[in-house]
Design a protein around this motif. Structure first.
Motif, PDB file in Angstrom:
ATOM      1  N   MET A  65       0.815  -1.228   0.000  1.00 47.21           N
ATOM      2  CA  MET A  65       0.000   0.000   0.000  1.00 47.21           C
ATOM      3  C   MET A  65       0.835   1.259   0.000  1.00 47.21           C
ATOM      4  O   MET A  65       0.303   2.355  -0.242  1.00 47.21           O
ATOM      5  N   ASP A  66       2.126   1.131   0.272  1.00 49.72           N
ATOM      6  CA  ASP A  66       2.976   2.320   0.265  1.00 49.72           C
ATOM      7  C   ASP A  66       3.141   2.882  -1.133  1.00 49.72           C
ATOM      8  O   ASP A  66       3.461   4.064  -1.308  1.00 49.72           O
ATOM      9  N   THR A  67       2.967   2.061  -2.131  1.00 47.60           N
ATOM     10  CA  THR A  67       3.040   2.517  -3.537  1.00 47.60           C
ATOM     11  C   THR A  67       1.696   2.231  -4.207  1.00 47.60           C
ATOM     12  O   THR A  67       1.565   1.338  -5.062  1.00 47.60           O
ATOM     13  N   PRO A  68       0.647   2.955  -3.836  1.00 43.14           N
ATOM     14  CA  PRO A  68      -0.699   2.624  -4.321  1.00 43.14           C
ATOM     15  C   PRO A  68      -0.844   2.790  -5.826  1.00 43.14           C
ATOM     16  O   PRO A  68      -1.626   2.086  -6.455  1.00 43.14           O
ATOM     17  N   GLU A  69      -0.056   3.731  -6.418  1.00 46.41           N
ATOM     18  CA  GLU A  69      -0.241   3.954  -7.851  1.00 46.41           C
ATOM     19  C   GLU A  69       0.173   2.745  -8.671  1.00 46.41           C
ATOM     20  O   GLU A  69      -0.311   2.541  -9.783  1.00 46.41           O
ATOM     21  N   GLU A  70       1.077   1.929  -8.151  1.00 45.01           N
ATOM     22  CA  GLU A  70       1.610   0.811  -8.908  1.00 45.01           C
ATOM     23  C   GLU A  70       0.887  -0.501  -8.617  1.00 45.01           C
ATOM     24  O   GLU A  70       1.129  -1.502  -9.313  1.00 45.01           O
ATOM     25  N   LEU A  71       0.005  -0.490  -7.650  1.00 42.79           N
ATOM     26  CA  LEU A  71      -0.572  -1.757  -7.191  1.00 42.79           C
ATOM     27  C   LEU A  71      -1.562  -2.347  -8.202  1.00 42.79           C
ATOM     28  O   LEU A  71      -1.636  -3.557  -8.374  1.00 42.79           O
ATOM     29  N   GLY A  72      -2.334  -1.528  -8.882  1.00 48.87           N
ATOM     30  CA  GLY A  72      -3.323  -2.034  -9.841  1.00 48.87           C
ATOM     31  C   GLY A  72      -4.641  -2.401  -9.165  1.00 48.87           C
ATOM     32  O   GLY A  72      -4.686  -2.721  -7.976  1.00 48.87           O
ATOM     33  N   TYR A  73      -5.724  -2.326  -9.963  1.00 50.77           N
ATOM     34  CA  TYR A  73      -7.048  -2.498  -9.357  1.00 50.77           C
ATOM     35  C   TYR A  73      -7.299  -3.924  -8.898  1.00 50.77           C
ATOM     36  O   TYR A  73      -8.011  -4.151  -7.911  1.00 50.77           O
ATOM     37  N   LYS A  74      -6.736  -4.927  -9.570  1.00 43.74           N
ATOM     38  CA  LYS A  74      -6.983  -6.312  -9.181  1.00 43.74           C
ATOM     39  C   LYS A  74      -6.336  -6.618  -7.834  1.00 43.74           C
ATOM     40  O   LYS A  74      -6.998  -7.142  -6.913  1.00 43.74           O
ATOM     41  N   LEU A  75      -5.028  -6.267  -7.723  1.00 44.93           N
ATOM     42  CA  LEU A  75      -4.340  -6.507  -6.456  1.00 44.93           C
ATOM     43  C   LEU A  75      -4.899  -5.625  -5.349  1.00 44.93           C
ATOM     44  O   LEU A  75      -4.948  -6.039  -4.185  1.00 44.93           O
ATOM     45  N   ALA A  76      -5.354  -4.418  -5.722  1.00 41.83           N
ATOM     46  CA  ALA A  76      -5.949  -3.534  -4.712  1.00 41.83           C
ATOM     47  C   ALA A  76      -7.171  -4.182  -4.094  1.00 41.83           C
ATOM     48  O   ALA A  76      -7.346  -4.176  -2.868  1.00 41.83           O
ATOM     49  N   ALA A  77      -8.016  -4.719  -4.937  1.00 44.77           N
ATOM     50  CA  ALA A  77      -9.235  -5.345  -4.429  1.00 44.77           C
ATOM     51  C   ALA A  77      -8.906  -6.573  -3.583  1.00 44.77           C
ATOM     52  O   ALA A  77      -9.445  -6.753  -2.484  1.00 44.77           O
ATOM     53  N   GLU A  78      -8.021  -7.435  -4.099  1.00 41.76           N
ATOM     54  CA  GLU A  78      -7.708  -8.654  -3.369  1.00 41.76           C
ATOM     55  C   GLU A  78      -6.943  -8.349  -2.093  1.00 41.76           C
ATOM     56  O   GLU A  78      -7.097  -9.047  -1.078  1.00 41.76           O
ATOM     57  N   THR A  79      -6.105  -7.301  -2.093  1.00 35.82           N
ATOM     58  CA  THR A  79      -5.365  -6.921  -0.889  1.00 35.82           C
ATOM     59  C   THR A  79      -6.308  -6.459   0.197  1.00 35.82           C
ATOM     60  O   THR A  79      -6.188  -6.838   1.367  1.00 35.82           O
ATOM     61  N   CYS A  80      -7.300  -5.613  -0.175  1.00 34.82           N
ATOM     62  CA  CYS A  80      -8.277  -5.156   0.829  1.00 34.82           C
ATOM     63  C   CYS A  80      -9.049  -6.338   1.389  1.00 34.82           C
ATOM     64  O   CYS A  80      -9.349  -6.394   2.591  1.00 34.82           O
ATOM     65  N   LYS A  81      -9.400  -7.274   0.509  1.00 32.91           N
ATOM     66  CA  LYS A  81     -10.095  -8.470   0.985  1.00 32.91           C
ATOM     67  C   LYS A  81      -9.220  -9.232   1.986  1.00 32.91           C
ATOM     68  O   LYS A  81      -9.693  -9.691   3.027  1.00 32.91           O
ATOM     69  N   ALA A  82      -7.946  -9.397   1.624  1.00 36.53           N
ATOM     70  CA  ALA A  82      -7.035 -10.164   2.485  1.00 36.53           C
ATOM     71  C   ALA A  82      -6.852  -9.488   3.832  1.00 36.53           C
ATOM     72  O   ALA A  82      -6.830 -10.155   4.882  1.00 36.53           O
ATOM     73  N   VAL A  83      -6.712  -8.157   3.853  1.00 37.40           N
ATOM     74  CA  VAL A  83      -6.574  -7.442   5.128  1.00 37.40           C
ATOM     75  C   VAL A  83      -7.815  -7.672   5.986  1.00 37.40           C
ATOM     76  O   VAL A  83      -7.734  -7.886   7.203  1.00 37.40           O
ATOM     77  N   ALA A  84      -9.019  -7.621   5.354  1.00 33.45           N
ATOM     78  CA  ALA A  84     -10.254  -7.860   6.105  1.00 33.45           C
ATOM     79  C   ALA A  84     -10.289  -9.289   6.643  1.00 33.45           C
ATOM     80  O   ALA A  84     -10.841  -9.534   7.731  1.00 33.45           O
ATOM     81  N   ARG A  85      -9.701 -10.267   5.886  1.00 31.52           N
ATOM     82  CA  ARG A  85      -9.718 -11.652   6.339  1.00 31.52           C
ATOM     83  C   ARG A  85      -8.815 -11.860   7.559  1.00 31.52           C
ATOM     84  O   ARG A  85      -9.166 -12.641   8.455  1.00 31.52           O
ATOM     85  N   VAL A  86      -7.656 -11.178   7.588  1.00 29.65           N
ATOM     86  CA  VAL A  86      -6.718 -11.390   8.704  1.00 29.65           C
ATOM     87  C   VAL A  86      -7.025 -10.472   9.875  1.00 29.65           C
ATOM     88  O   VAL A  86      -6.418 -10.623  10.938  1.00 29.65           O
ATOM     89  N   LEU A  87      -7.943  -9.504   9.692  1.00 31.67           N
ATOM     90  CA  LEU A  87      -8.249  -8.555  10.759  1.00 31.67           C
ATOM     91  C   LEU A  87      -8.670  -9.245  12.056  1.00 31.67           C
ATOM     92  O   LEU A  87      -8.175  -8.886  13.131  1.00 31.67           O
ATOM     93  N   PRO A  88      -9.595 -10.225  12.050  1.00 29.00           N
ATOM     94  CA  PRO A  88     -10.006 -10.817  13.336  1.00 29.00           C
ATOM     95  C   PRO A  88      -8.846 -11.419  14.129  1.00 29.00           C
ATOM     96  O   PRO A  88      -8.851 -11.378  15.371  1.00 29.00           O
TER      97      PRO A  88
END
Length: 1601
Positions: free
Chosen positions: A1084-1107
């Motif tokens: 997430m430190d380089t958001p411009e390079e991450l791309g929309y696919k990885l952005a979506a899956e990364t947010c999902k993954a963070v939500a999964r490990v949050l608990p």
């Protein structure tokens, strides 16, 4: 009872009549009522009253009393019986039929209750009883007969009864016949009409009773009494009676006496002759004429002397027969024939016969004579000639008067002629034959001359008939044709009588007919066959006298061989139908029929006028026995083809249909011609304009010659297909006609079934003319059930299905589907170019592609019970696989609302696609269930499901779109298996190990995803899955460079693995999850390079490990929140399908942050730090342009965003300037979110606006952005009823904007509200809203929405909740919002509504609105207005401490407000009465008590108060404020009177007299009183003189003085 027993003593001295009283006379004394019980004594006395209604009620009461005594009549006293027996005869002849009926019913009950006692009195009433059975009223007669038949149940009893009572009955008949109208009715109280009616009723009953006694009684025993009966003078005057019933009874009685006892009539023959001959024949006998003739015939046969000797009977009958049958119809003329037969012994002269025939003609011509009666009358006419002519020579005048005139009228009817017109020639021919057999030569010569005259007259009319150019041509020729038909019908009737050919008449008729034929032929030749009347004459000759035509060589003369032009003239003339229709019946011995017909047909085909050609050919082909000649004529066959084509194209020529039908009926067409015609008809079905006429043409063939259409197999298939397509049309008439034709076609036997070919054609191809799926399915089922086609030939080709489906599998699916599908991020892994698409081969008229048609067809068949077991195993697998694959693709197309998917976009297609998915799911579930339990499977068996799974596993390898959709279908198949069997197989772990699907490889990623999503939570206990999950999360820290190709697949599988387990229960160490979280935040430190696919899956993954990682401290949470906000800000720059996945994932992540419990401090601080930025970013998301709002991913994201926005606290209106546009968004959720923000912000901002208006002294205004939303007013005419029922977003936006307007009103001050109202008035914004409202809610059609019936309560009217409304059906949501807005209009801007109402041009609409408003809204508006008055009264601000407040009292029950301003100990008080139709009807302002002002000013205040309410905003508070303002201005500066120390004087005036020295004010009346008491004109305070007060008047003095 009888006159001989003393009861007939004279009563003339008492009433002025010289008549004696009888049982029927009104002079009969009343019975003794002294012993009658009290219960019925009054009803019994009422039986003597004159009013029929009174007697009817009395009879009903007595009848009820007798019925109440029971069947044994216990308690029935003798006085009751005696009284009724005396009253019964008179009641039985009462004017009222109901009274007569009840009298017989009461007699019946008395007989039943007191049999023996009534039997003793039987002689007293039996005559009246029996006479009642002959009453003309059927109900009365039935009541008397029922009483009789209940006791006489056998014929023996009936005969014995009549024998026992015959003497008494005849004595009653004698008594009745001697009555007169004066003895039966009191002329003082009875009209002459009623009196005569009763008399005729009594006489008719007497005659009928006597007639019945003659027929049933002992005639010898009754001989003397019958003699006395016949001695009555009244009986011989009955033929002159006006009542037909009486006359008929008299004639029938005489007839019976002649048959049974003629000796009784011998001494009375003079009376009988006078009655029958002198009176009967001279008077009108309507209804009795037949009976008169019958009795005369019997009387003549027995006593011929009744006719007298002075005149021949025919002379006496002349006047009688001249009146016709007088209603007797055929029976009358039969009776006349019998009478004439009895008179033949007396030969009359020719003059008498002629005169009698003249009278007979007059009678026949009577306009009331029936057709059948008139035909019988002409037979009687001929019968007269047969009976009375004899050998007397007949002159020409006799024939002309009595036969020629009638014949001329028959041949050529002349309207207005006094002669009757015979309808048939038989009787007239019989008359001429009778005359023609006359032995006198002069008579025969006269007959010949008369017929020559008739023929000459006919030929003259024929020659003088009008030519074709004349206006009356058709009528003239039709008249000639009719006359010719009647001529030859008459001639045929004469010549057909073999036994009469020895007379001269047949030769005369034949000669005259030949003259007529010659004249007709000559006329046709001279006038080029234009006079079709003459041609019709020849046709009639052909039909009726073919032998005469043959003998006369008419055919050769009409169609000469050497005259070819004659055929052209005939073919083009209107005479053609008449000359050829019966041509085949004529034989001239030469056999020229075929030659003549062919020549005529060739001439007709060469005509230049097309309508003439069609008409002529239609006539020629409709001749029987011409088929052989017609089929050999090529020119005719070609013409018929063109005629059929023109008919199928909708040709307007009237004769086309007749020609086409005739060509089939008479077998004119050859086989080749029929095939060409059928092909032409089939081609006409391709055009909608010619479908109707083509169906009509096909119907003609199927009705006439259906077997012609089965010879050509290809043609038959095309025809069936076209008919099936027509059955699907919206035109119900055409569809029903096509179904009936298809039924007719199916009834014909065929060599083989054509269903397989039809199915193959319409499943493998798709086009506008393709049959509907329902039709194809129905045909398939019919073929299967009949066994005509094997099941394998019914289902579509799997090869074609797969090939056609490949075009839709050429491009990857939309990444937005990762939001809605269980396959999640696997949509990001599909390889392919979305810009390329291979077009589909075609679509049907409903937008279905070929794969869609095949899949829908297959799903329908399986849902209807068709089994796959009858198919080859491989074909079964292919069908189920393709069905699953098509369902998977269809569900994605539905989610994205794809316009070029398997179905084109549209509401109906969407519903059908959803229906297909349901059918397909049910079909696959059925297949799964039929394969048995899979618990013990090892996935290596031969069952269909095992083979299907293994096949799908192979097809899902790779990353192509086909592999992806196969994996999606496999996932669905696993879900079906779990649902049907309840759990995974026991060998699942071994199966996973054997397949190796949990060992991640680039080409098996989709297979692994299929297992993870298909089995879901069932894999939570799997070691292979837990191992996979641990390995995947361990690999994440190693992807420092997220551009690694393995990063995205690993992350996608990780998210799918984590979904298998409950939140926080993943079998992975927390440490590893924290390490993964660290790596996510580094990305997430380089958001411009991450791309929309990885952005979506990364947010999902963070939500999964949050608990599991929420207790971890560090900058991760701040970085994650900041990244989400960055994504929201960036979203406007990305394409729609790219931003949706990461917006959804980031919103979900922030939602998880806010919903988490026991947060660590770093996470809490991060959320606080970014709160404002989060709110601003969320609000900015609302304004992002949306390219598509109808697809499911967009709706899901918008709904999630709306929920997030709804949790934003304390939003200021200044921050929402750009949100107004979002209210007009195409997304319902965005509308809802924007509305929610403004709904809270607008009322909150009104306090500042209210203050600013007061401080800055500037007018307030509604936000321009909000007013701009009101400009997009919807027009109800632009929407169909179905569209309105779905509550379009444009309409919802407009109505929500109005709700926001009234939100601004809700907390605005009165002054600000008025400013807002001025805004709406100047912009004319309200009119479109009300126009739309009255149209949608039904006021425009006088069918306003019934709020009670629809379940809308007062709470619904007063408030609207958009959250609750979303859970309601769309139409109810719209109605609720409209209802609430109408309430707000009445509450806040009633003045504008009233202006619109007064300008409304429709009175119907206005009346409906007023009634609707008065019923549902006015009570609430009145209640709110009264509450507003109460609130205002409690918070009055006078601005002056010395000024008092208005005292307000509100009565909600009475809708009344009382307002008073205190002045001294009194109060100036008014009352406001609020009408039921407030605010439409004006508020009534009335005076309660006037104080301090004069009457004229007081009335002006009342009017001003009412005007402020009426012409302002209908505000009651404004009216009260105006009243208070007037009072305050009047009382301003007023001081107390220094004399009475009051402001108000006793005469309700203020102090108005001022002292010039001390400047104090005094009441004029007080000052005058001071002057009187003090005796000086000085000021009471300063004692200085006061100027002149004016003349004292009595009105100025106080009342107490």
């Amino acid at each position: 009872m009888f006159p001989s027993n003393g009861k007939g003593a004279q009563k003339g001295g008492s009433v002025g009549f010289g008549a004696s009283s009888t049982t029927l006379s009104y002079l009969t004394p009343p019975p003794d009522f002294s012993g009658i019980p009290q219960e019925i004594v009054v009803p019994c006395k009422n039986l003597l009253k004159k009013a029929s209604t009174t007697k009817e009620k009395a009879l009903q009461d007595i009848l009820a009393y007798v019925q109440g005594l029971g069947p044994d009549g216990h308690g029935l006293g003798e006085p009751v019986i005696d009284a009724y027996v005396e009253l019964y005869p008179r009641l039985s002849i009462d004017d009222s039929a109901r009274v007569r009926e009840l009298s017989h019913q009461l007699l019946f009950h008395l007989l039943s209750a007191a049999k023996k006692r009534m039997a003793k009195r039987l002689p007293s009433f039996v005559g009246a009883w029996l006479a009642g059975t002959f009453d003309r009223d059927k109900r009365v007669a039935r009541a008397a007969s029922d009483a009789l038949t209940s006791f006489l149940q056998t014929k023996e009893k009936e005969a014995a009864f009549w024998k026992a009572v015959q003497t008494r009955a005849l004595q009653f008949a004698i008594e009745a016949i001697n009555e007169t109208p004066d003895t039966l009715s009191d002329e003082r109280s009875t009209t002459k009409q009623d009196s005569e009616a009763k008399y005729h009723r009594v006489v008719g009953a007497s005659l009928s009773l006597a007639l019945n006694l003659v027929r049933k009684g002992d005639i010898e025993a009754l001989q003397d009494d019958l003699g006395r009966y016949l001695d009555a003078d009244a009986i011989w005057t009955t033929p002159k009676a006006e009542d037909a019933f009486v006359r008929r009874a008299f004639y029938q009685l005489l007839h019976a006496l002649i048959d049974t006892k003629p000796k009784l009539l011998e001494p009375r023959l003079q009376q009988a002759g006078k009655a029958l001959v002198a009176d009967g024949l001279r008077t009108t006998q309507t209804g009795s004429a037949t009976d008169l003739l019958r009795v005369l015939a019997s009387m003549t046969a027995r006593f011929p002397q009744v006719w007298g000797t002075q005149k021949h009977p025919l002379q006496r009958l002349q006047q009688f027969v001249s009146k016709g049958s007088q209603g007797g119809a055929e029976e009358y003329w039969h009776a006349l024939d019998q009478l004439l037969l009895s008179l033949r012994e007396r030969t009359p002269s020719v003059e008498v016969i002629s005169a009698f025939l003249a009278s007979l003609r007059q009678g026949i011509a009577e306009r009331l004579e029936s057709r059948t009666g008139r035909n019988q009358a002409f037979q009687s006419y001929a019968w007269v000639l047969e009976l009375f002519l004899g050998d007397v020579p007949l002159g020409a005048s006799f024939l002309e008067d009595n036969l020629s005139g009638l014949t001329s009228q028959y041949l050529h009817p002349t309207p207005g002629s006094p002669l009757p017109t015979p309808q048939r020639p038989d009787s007239l021919a019989e008359a001429w034959i009778i005359v023609g057999r006359h032995p006198n030569d002069e008579t025969r010569k006269a007959v010949a001359e008369e017929w020559q005259k008739l023929a000459s007259a006919f030929l003259s009319r024929m020659s003088n008939s009008l030519p074709e150019v004349s206006e009356g041509y058709q009528k003239s020729q039709t008249s000639i044709a009719s006359e010719g038909e009647r001529w030859f019908a008459f001639a045929a009737s004469v010549l057909s009588r073999e036994h009469d050919k020895n007379g001269s008449l047949p030769d005369v008729i034949a000669a005259s007919s030949r003259d007529v034929l010659d004249g007709a032929l000559s006329l046709l030749t001279r006038r080029n066959f234009k006079p079709f009347g003459a041609a019709s004459v020849i046709q009639s000759a052909f039909r009726h006298l073919p032998v005469v035509c043959s003998d006369n060589n008419l055919l050769a003369s009409l169609f000469p061989v050497e005259r070819i032009d004659t055929y052209r003239f005939i073919a083009a003339s209107p005479s053609l139908p008449y000359l050829v229709s019966d041509l085949h019946t004529i034989s001239d011995g030469t056999g020229r029929f075929g030659e003549i017909w062919t020549s005529l047909t060739e001439a007709a085909l060469q005509l230049s006028d097309p309508p003439s050609v069609v008409s002529s050919v239609r006539v020629l082909v409709a001749i029987p026995s011409v088929a052989t000649y017609a089929q050999k004529l090529p020119a005719l066959q070609s013409f018929l083809v063109s005629a059929w084509k023109q008919y199928a194209d909708g040709g307007t020529l009237a004769a086309l249909k007749d020609l086409c039908e005739a060509s089939l009926t008479f077998d004119i067409l050859t086989g080749e011609t029929t095939s060409v015609i059928a092909a032409e008809i089939v081609s006409c079905f391709d055009s909608q304009e010619t479908s109707h006429p083509a169906v009509a043409a096909l119907e003609v063939i199927l009705q006439k010659k259906p077997e012609l259409l089965h010879a050509n197999s290809d043609l038959h298939v095309q025809l069936v297909t076209k008919l099936l397509s027509l059955t699907e049309l919206a035109d119900q008439d055409l569809a029903e006609k096509a179904r009936s034709l298809k039924s007719l076609l199916d009834k014909q036997p065929t060599e083989q079934s054509h269903v397989a070919r039809i199915l193959e054609t319409h499943l493998c191809e798709a086009g506008p003319s393709s049959l509907g799926i329902d039709t194809v399915v129905q045909q398939a089922l019919t073929a299967l059930n009949s066994g005509a086609v094997p099941a394998e030939d019914i289902f579509p080709s799997s090869t074609v299905w797969m090939n056609e489906l490949s075009s839709f599998l050429a491009t990857p699916p939309s990444p937005t589907l990762s939001l809605t599908s269980s396959m999640g991020g696997t949509y990001f892994l599909v390889q392919g170019d979305r810009s390329l698409r291979k077009p589909s081969a075609g679509r049907d008229s409903s937008g279905r592609s070929i794969p869609a048609r095949m899949a829908l067809f297959t799903a329908n068949l399986l849902s209807l019970g068709v089994q796959l077991s009858s198919l080859p195993p491989e074909f079964q697998l292919e069908l189920v696989y393709l069905l699953c694959l098509t369902e998977a693709l269809t569900s994605d197309h539905l989610s994205t609302a794809q316009t070029d998917g398997l179905w084109t976009n549209g509401f109906e297609n969407e519903s059908e696609a959803q229906e297909f998915c349901e059918l397909s799911s049910a079909a696959v579930s059925g297949v799964v269930a039929s394969c048995g339990s899979w618990v013990s499977w090892d996935m290596s068996g031969d069952s269909l499901v095992e083979r299907l799974i293994n096949f799908m596993l192979r097809e899902a390898v790779g990353s192509s779109p086909r592999a992806f959709y196969t994996s999606k279908a496999l996932s669905s198949l696993f879900q079906y298996l779990l649902k049907v069997h309840g759990g995974p197989p026991t060998a699942l772990e071994a199966w996973l190990a054997r397949l190796g699907v949990m060992r991640v490889a680039p080409n098996t990623t989709l297979v692994t995803a299929a297992f993870l999503t298909g089995f879901g939570e069932a894999l939570a206990s799997s070691n292979a899955v837990s191992t996979l999950c641990a390995r995947l999360i361990s690999e994440i820290p190693g992807f420092a460079d997220f551009s690694n190709p393995r990063t995205l697949p690993t992350l996608v599988l990780l998210n799918l693995c984590m979904d298998v387990y409950e939140a926080g229960k993943a079998p992975v160490e927390t440490r590893k999850q924290v390490l993964a979280l660290q790596q996510f935040t580094r990305w997430m430190d380089t958001p411009e390079e991450l791309g929309y696919k990885l952005a979506a899956e990364t947010c999902k993954a963070v939500a999964r490990v949050l608990p599991a990682a929420q207790d971890t401290y560090g900058p991760y949470w701040d970085q994650a929140a900041e990244y989400c906000i960055w994504l929201w800000k960036r979203a406007a720059n990305d394409r729609h399908e790219e931003r949706l996945p990461y917006i959804f994932a980031s919103l979900k992540l922030m939602q998880a942050f806010h919903a988490a419990e026991d947060l660590n401090d770093d996470l809490v601080d991060a959320l606080k730090t970014h709160r404002e930025a989060e709110s601003a970013a969320l609000i900015a998301l609302l304004g992002i342009p949306r390219e598509a709002t109808g697809d499911m991913p967009s709706q899901v994201v918008d709904a999630l965003l709306a929920r997030a926005v709804s949790r934003i606290p304390n939003v200021r209106l200044e921050d929402l300037a750009d949100i107004y546009e979002s209210v007009a968004s195409e997304s319902r959720e965005i509308q809802k979110a924007a509305f929610g923000l403004l709904h809270k912000a607008l009322p909150a901002a009104q306090e500042d606006i209210n203050l600013a208006v007061v401080m800055d002294k500037k007018a307030a205004s509604l936000p321009n952005e909000l007013l701009s939303l009101l400009l997009n007013a919807p027009n109800p005419d632009d929407y169909s009823d179905e569209e309105l029922a779905r509550f379009p977003v444009a309409i919802r936006s407009y109505l929500l904007a109005w709700h926001l307007v009234f939100d601004a009103y809700s907390t605005a001050s009165f002054r600000v509200r008025n400013d807002y109202t001025d805004n709406l008035r100047s912009g004319k914004h309200l009119d479109p809203l009300l126009h739309f409202m009255v149209d949608v809610l039904g006021h425009g059609l006088a069918r306003a929405l019934d709020l009670d019936k629809e379940g809308f309560t007062a709470e619904h009217i007063r408030s609207y909740s958009i959250d609750l409304a979303d859970s309601e059906p769309a139409e109810r949501d719209m109605n609720w919002l409209l209802i609430h807005l109408f309430y707000l209009i009445l509450k806040y801007i009633p003045g504008l509504f009233k202006m619109w109402y007064l300008d409304c041009p429709s009175k119907q609409t206005k009346n409906t609105i007023q009634l609707w408003m008065q019923k549902f809204f006015s009570p609430l508006i009145i209640s709110d207005a009264l509450d507003e008055v109460v609130e205002w009264a409690s918070n009055q601000e006078t601005g002056d401490p010395d000024t008092q407040e208005i005292v307000v009292k509100v009565s909600k029950a009475m809708h009344e407000i009382t307002a008073g301003y205190p002045v001294d100990d009194d109060a100036a008080t008014i009352s406001l009465h609020v009408p039921k139709s407030y605010p439409l009807d004006p508020v009534d302002v009335v005076s309660v008590k006037r104080v301090a002002v004069k009457e004229d000013k007081w009335q002006a205040w009342l009017k001003a108060t009412k005007a402020v309410i009426m012409f302002g905003n209908c505000s009651l508070v404004d009216g009260l404020m105006a009243f208070r303002r007037n009072i305050l201005l009047a009382m301003k500066g007023q001081e107390e009177c220094a004399i009475c120390y009051s402001i108000i004087a006793p005469d309700k005036t203020l102090p108005d007299k001022k002292c010039g020295t001390c400047n104090h004010y005094f009441h004029r009346v007080c000052l005058y009183k001071w002057f009187q008491n003090s005796g000086r004109n000085t000021c009471p305070l300063c004692r200085n003189a006061i100027d002149y007060l004016g003349a004292d008047t009595k009105r100025r003095r106080p009342e107490h003085e």
